[in-house]
Scaffold this motif. Sequence first.
Motif, PDB file in Angstrom:
ATOM      1  N   MET D   1       0.843  -1.202   0.000  1.00 61.73           N
ATOM      2  CA  MET D   1       0.000   0.000   0.000  1.00 61.73           C
ATOM      3  C   MET D   1       0.873   1.245   0.000  1.00 61.73           C
ATOM      4  O   MET D   1       1.877   1.283   0.690  1.00 61.73           O
ATOM      5  CB  MET D   1      -0.869   0.028   1.268  1.00 61.73           C
ATOM      6  CG  MET D   1      -1.929  -1.070   1.291  1.00 61.73           C
ATOM      7  SD  MET D   1      -3.331  -0.592   2.321  1.00 61.73           S
ATOM      8  CE  MET D   1      -2.471  -0.090   3.811  1.00 61.73           C
ATOM      9  N   LEU D  67      -7.360   3.501   2.465  1.00 63.82           N
ATOM     10  CA  LEU D  67      -6.869   2.270   1.834  1.00 63.82           C
ATOM     11  C   LEU D  67      -7.090   1.059   2.733  1.00 63.82           C
ATOM     12  O   LEU D  67      -7.485  -0.015   2.261  1.00 63.82           O
ATOM     13  CB  LEU D  67      -5.376   2.390   1.517  1.00 63.82           C
ATOM     14  CG  LEU D  67      -4.967   3.262   0.346  1.00 63.82           C
ATOM     15  CD1 LEU D  67      -3.475   3.125   0.088  1.00 63.82           C
ATOM     16  CD2 LEU D  67      -5.753   2.899  -0.909  1.00 63.82           C
ATOM     17  N   ALA D  70     -10.679   0.130   2.589  1.00 64.08           N
ATOM     18  CA  ALA D  70     -11.008  -0.551   1.327  1.00 64.08           C
ATOM     19  C   ALA D  70     -10.547  -2.007   1.379  1.00 64.08           C
ATOM     20  O   ALA D  70     -11.231  -2.905   0.878  1.00 64.08           O
ATOM     21  CB  ALA D  70     -10.368   0.177   0.156  1.00 64.08           C
ATOM     22  N   GLN D  71      -9.397  -2.245   2.014  1.00 62.82           N
ATOM     23  CA  GLN D  71      -8.889  -3.616   2.095  1.00 62.82           C
ATOM     24  C   GLN D  71      -9.718  -4.495   3.020  1.00 62.82           C
ATOM     25  O   GLN D  71      -9.749  -5.708   2.862  1.00 62.82           O
ATOM     26  CB  GLN D  71      -7.425  -3.608   2.555  1.00 62.82           C
ATOM     27  CG  GLN D  71      -6.495  -3.200   1.424  1.00 62.82           C
ATOM     28  CD  GLN D  71      -5.089  -3.696   1.633  1.00 62.82           C
ATOM     29  OE1 GLN D  71      -4.504  -3.481   2.679  1.00 62.82           O
ATOM     30  NE2 GLN D  71      -4.531  -4.357   0.626  1.00 62.82           N
ATOM     31  N   LEU D  76      -8.624  -7.344  -1.710  1.00 57.65           N
ATOM     32  CA  LEU D  76      -7.583  -6.680  -2.497  1.00 57.65           C
ATOM     33  C   LEU D  76      -6.222  -7.288  -2.227  1.00 57.65           C
ATOM     34  O   LEU D  76      -5.936  -7.701  -1.108  1.00 57.65           O
ATOM     35  CB  LEU D  76      -7.530  -5.188  -2.134  1.00 57.65           C
ATOM     36  CG  LEU D  76      -8.739  -4.328  -2.484  1.00 57.65           C
ATOM     37  CD1 LEU D  76      -8.476  -2.885  -2.056  1.00 57.65           C
ATOM     38  CD2 LEU D  76      -9.034  -4.392  -3.973  1.00 57.65           C
ATOM     39  N   ASP D  78      -3.496  -5.327  -3.245  1.00 59.26           N
ATOM     40  CA  ASP D  78      -2.777  -4.104  -2.908  1.00 59.26           C
ATOM     41  C   ASP D  78      -3.540  -2.912  -3.472  1.00 59.26           C
ATOM     42  O   ASP D  78      -4.448  -3.084  -4.294  1.00 59.26           O
ATOM     43  CB  ASP D  78      -1.355  -4.122  -3.474  1.00 59.26           C
ATOM     44  CG  ASP D  78      -0.384  -3.365  -2.573  1.00 59.26           C
ATOM     45  OD1 ASP D  78      -0.816  -2.421  -1.877  1.00 59.26           O
ATOM     46  OD2 ASP D  78       0.794  -3.713  -2.573  1.00 59.26           O
ATOM     47  N   ALA D  79      -3.191  -1.727  -3.003  1.00 55.74           N
ATOM     48  CA  ALA D  79      -3.844  -0.512  -3.484  1.00 55.74           C
ATOM     49  C   ALA D  79      -2.954   0.689  -3.201  1.00 55.74           C
ATOM     50  O   ALA D  79      -2.104   0.643  -2.310  1.00 55.74           O
ATOM     51  CB  ALA D  79      -5.198  -0.332  -2.806  1.00 55.74           C
ATOM     52  N   THR D  99      -5.895  -0.276  -7.808  1.00 58.81           N
ATOM     53  CA  THR D  99      -6.249  -1.432  -6.984  1.00 58.81           C
ATOM     54  C   THR D  99      -5.899  -2.718  -7.719  1.00 58.81           C
ATOM     55  O   THR D  99      -6.069  -2.829  -8.923  1.00 58.81           O
ATOM     56  CB  THR D  99      -7.762  -1.462  -6.674  1.00 58.81           C
ATOM     57  OG1 THR D  99      -8.485  -1.426  -7.916  1.00 58.81           O
ATOM     58  CG2 THR D  99      -8.186  -0.285  -5.818  1.00 58.81           C
ATOM     59  N   CYS D 100      -5.393  -3.686  -6.973  1.00 61.59           N
ATOM     60  CA  CYS D 100      -5.042  -5.024  -7.465  1.00 61.59           C
ATOM     61  C   CYS D 100      -5.886  -6.030  -6.711  1.00 61.59           C
ATOM     62  O   CYS D 100      -5.954  -5.971  -5.490  1.00 61.59           O
ATOM     63  CB  CYS D 100      -3.600  -5.352  -7.064  1.00 61.59           C
ATOM     64  SG  CYS D 100      -2.386  -5.041  -8.299  1.00 61.59           S
ATOM     65  N   ALA D 107     -11.628  -5.285  -7.659  1.00 58.16           N
ATOM     66  CA  ALA D 107     -10.735  -4.207  -8.098  1.00 58.16           C
ATOM     67  C   ALA D 107     -11.548  -2.980  -8.528  1.00 58.16           C
ATOM     68  O   ALA D 107     -11.244  -1.845  -8.139  1.00 58.16           O
ATOM     69  CB  ALA D 107      -9.843  -4.697  -9.243  1.00 58.16           C
ATOM     70  N   ALA D 110     -13.522  -1.481  -5.353  1.00 59.48           N
ATOM     71  CA  ALA D 110     -12.635  -0.829  -4.393  1.00 59.48           C
ATOM     72  C   ALA D 110     -12.159   0.524  -4.926  1.00 59.48           C
ATOM     73  O   ALA D 110     -12.156   1.526  -4.198  1.00 59.48           O
ATOM     74  CB  ALA D 110     -11.443  -1.725  -4.073  1.00 59.48           C
ATOM     75  N   ALA D 111     -11.797   0.582  -6.199  1.00 59.50           N
ATOM     76  CA  ALA D 111     -11.315   1.846  -6.773  1.00 59.50           C
ATOM     77  C   ALA D 111     -12.436   2.887  -6.754  1.00 59.50           C
ATOM     78  O   ALA D 111     -12.224   4.063  -6.420  1.00 59.50           O
ATOM     79  CB  ALA D 111     -10.809   1.631  -8.197  1.00 59.50           C
TER      80      ALA D 111
END
Lengths: 80, 80, 159, 159
Positions: D1, D67, D70-71, D76, D78-79, D99-100, D107, D110-111
């Motif tokens: 992150m 972040l 969001a996780q 996710l 990663d972001a 976002t991954c 993805a 989350a974005a």
Amino acid sequence: MKVKFFAQIRELTGVEEIECDLPVPATIDGLREQLMARGANWQQALQTNVLCARNQTLCDGVTPVSADDEVAFFPPVTGG
Amino acid sequence: MKVKFFAQIRELTGVEEIECDLPVPATIDGLREQLMARGANWQQALQTNVLCARNQTLCDGVTPVSADDEVAFFPPVTGG
Amino acid sequence: MFVEVSPNDFRQQDLYDRLCAADNASRSGAVVTFTGRVRDYNAEGSIDGIELEYYPGMTEAALQQLLEQAQQRFLLSDAGIVHRVGRLPNHAQIVWVGTCAPHRKDAFNAASYIMDMLKQSVPIWKKEWANGAAQWVAATSTDSQAAMRWLKDTDESGA
Amino acid sequence: MFVEVSPNDFRQQDLYDRLCAADNASRSGAVVTFTGRVRDYNAEGSIDGIELEYYPGMTEAALQQLLEQAQQRFLLSDAGIVHRVGRLPNHAQIVWVGTCAPHRKDAFNAASYIMDMLKQSVPIWKKEWANGAAQWVAATSTDSQAAMRWLKDTDESGA
């Protein structure tokens, strides 16, 4: 305590940052009242639509403050 | 007419592309029947779960075909 | 708008710049990109890359039609799709979708829509490799004929 | 992150590579990026760029918290978020969110979630320039205190 101002509030008060004595009562609202007594521009700046943070964490008017805190006043956010 | 095969259907028939006479009746289903008569592997390949395109546009079994068409048979898509 | 199907890998910056090169695209407020990559596993266990087959001509036309449909459905400034084919190792880039829009909701929704439609209705077929052998991936759609119906007739698009 | 707030412009490729550098991120099936850019107009007419003010320290912490939230909410790998501040001309890049995830829905969602929350709850203030003068943008949220409530107490996050 250190008090910071941002955006419209910074422009209306004319300062970015000041040192303040601990207010009575020692809360965010107490500090705000103390600052608004400084003049018409301060009153206008802090009267409505103001958010505040204590030590960079958003807080309420009733949140207590102590001498070594960093307090900030700012308008609703408009970023991104 | 030119007939193309893709994915599992290409592997089962063992060919990518062949030239065919106009089937009777001159429809996609007529063509399919004609091809399935070629052998067990052709029957297996074209029996179920087959989509078809006429001149690179998806079509139905009842769609008419003519001698200068390009027809393709393929399974449901799984891309991306 | 651009569509590309090729075995070649792609660079994010190149595709982003290409998407934003048009004047109205360069002025848009929002750009969303999606990149799909080869996962190193499936439901059964680990895999050793994939292989993608396509229908030269029809695949590009379907992708182009998909972009046009997205532009009718969402307020887009521009959009592009790049899809690789052939043998791809684990973690390789497979597909890139980019959308430009005045507002972010349109950019997000269009990119997501394009990927959903692409997965179920563009002529591309996937094999997964494992233990030296390749197996065709079964389609997940319960009615694949219906899923591809929009490709049959361009007049039906954008409904 | 990663979180970055700076006046400097950014390159798409650099941020994409940075997002995917972590091992589990590089193996993820889906990568979504959002880029927000300065529009050359607002509801009143054309504008001449913007100016962004922030709260050094608190802004970065809020983005980091966003972040993390969001996780907790999405699956996710990663972001990352990069946000520019200061004076930015029309069409300049403002913000990047990446976002991954193993699956594309996570993805995308989350974005989109990060951008929604960022807009209403991260300490950044925007001025728009027009005819040589700058005007603060009014907040659109009807209850901005409520919108920022999640930042008050980390224990409340991810509910």
